[in-house]
Design a protein around this motif. Sequence first.
Motif, PDB file in Angstrom:
ATOM      1  N   TYR A  19     132.916  40.119  13.688  1.00  0.00           N
ATOM      2  CA  TYR A  19     133.545  41.192  12.925  1.00  0.00           C
ATOM      3  C   TYR A  19     134.026  42.288  13.869  1.00  0.00           C
ATOM      4  CZ  TYR A  19     131.093  39.248   8.853  1.00  0.00           C
ATOM      5  OH  TYR A  19     130.635  38.436   7.866  1.00  0.00           O
ATOM      6  N   LEU A  23     133.771  47.456  11.173  1.00  0.00           N
ATOM      7  CA  LEU A  23     133.210  46.818   9.986  1.00  0.00           C
ATOM      8  C   LEU A  23     131.688  46.755  10.080  1.00  0.00           C
ATOM      9  CD1 LEU A  23     134.639  43.996   7.948  1.00  0.00           C
ATOM     10  CD2 LEU A  23     132.254  43.871   8.599  1.00  0.00           C
ATOM     11  N   PRO A  28     132.822  46.928   5.108  1.00  0.00           N
ATOM     12  CA  PRO A  28     134.203  46.544   4.838  1.00  0.00           C
ATOM     13  C   PRO A  28     134.942  47.635   4.065  1.00  0.00           C
ATOM     14  CG  PRO A  28     132.713  45.357   3.391  1.00  0.00           C
ATOM     15  CD  PRO A  28     131.864  46.121   4.361  1.00  0.00           C
ATOM     16  N   PHE A  60     126.345  42.993   7.411  1.00  0.00           N
ATOM     17  CA  PHE A  60     127.255  42.321   8.322  1.00  0.00           C
ATOM     18  C   PHE A  60     126.866  42.649   9.754  1.00  0.00           C
ATOM     19  CE2 PHE A  60     129.474  43.450   4.420  1.00  0.00           C
ATOM     20  CZ  PHE A  60     129.916  42.213   3.998  1.00  0.00           C
ATOM     21  N   ASN A  62     127.214  40.949  14.157  1.00  0.00           N
ATOM     22  CA  ASN A  62     127.760  39.960  15.082  1.00  0.00           C
ATOM     23  C   ASN A  62     126.621  39.318  15.852  1.00  0.00           C
ATOM     24  OD1 ASN A  62     130.530  40.271  14.518  1.00  0.00           O
ATOM     25  ND2 ASN A  62     130.562  42.159  15.706  1.00  0.00           N
ATOM     26  N   ALA A  71     130.295  35.793  13.632  1.00  0.00           N
ATOM     27  CA  ALA A  71     130.002  36.768  12.597  1.00  0.00           C
ATOM     28  C   ALA A  71     128.817  36.275  11.763  1.00  0.00           C
ATOM     29  CB  ALA A  71     131.217  36.977  11.706  1.00  0.00           C
TER      30      ALA A  71
END
Length: 78
Positions: A19, A23, A28, A60, A62, A71
């Motif tokens: 991502y 983000l 998002p 979210f 990484n 991701a």
Amino acid sequence: VVVTVDGAVVTVRDHGDGYPEYLVEHGPQRFRTEGGATGHGLGLTIALGQAEVLGARLEFSNVDAGDGGGALARLTLG
């Protein structure tokens, strides 16, 4: 894409570029793009909203390059 279910936690991981940093930091945002990307905020924004309606948490992050990169989305139910 790898999907893992562990009790109330569903994890979805890919092995792509991950991502964008904005983000991961801010979540998002509808229609936001950066660096020439084609956008991805609307679908993730909808998923985040649906998780909230269900009382779930959607996060979210990484994956480190040393671990293969990519991701990671983690949905925790209940």
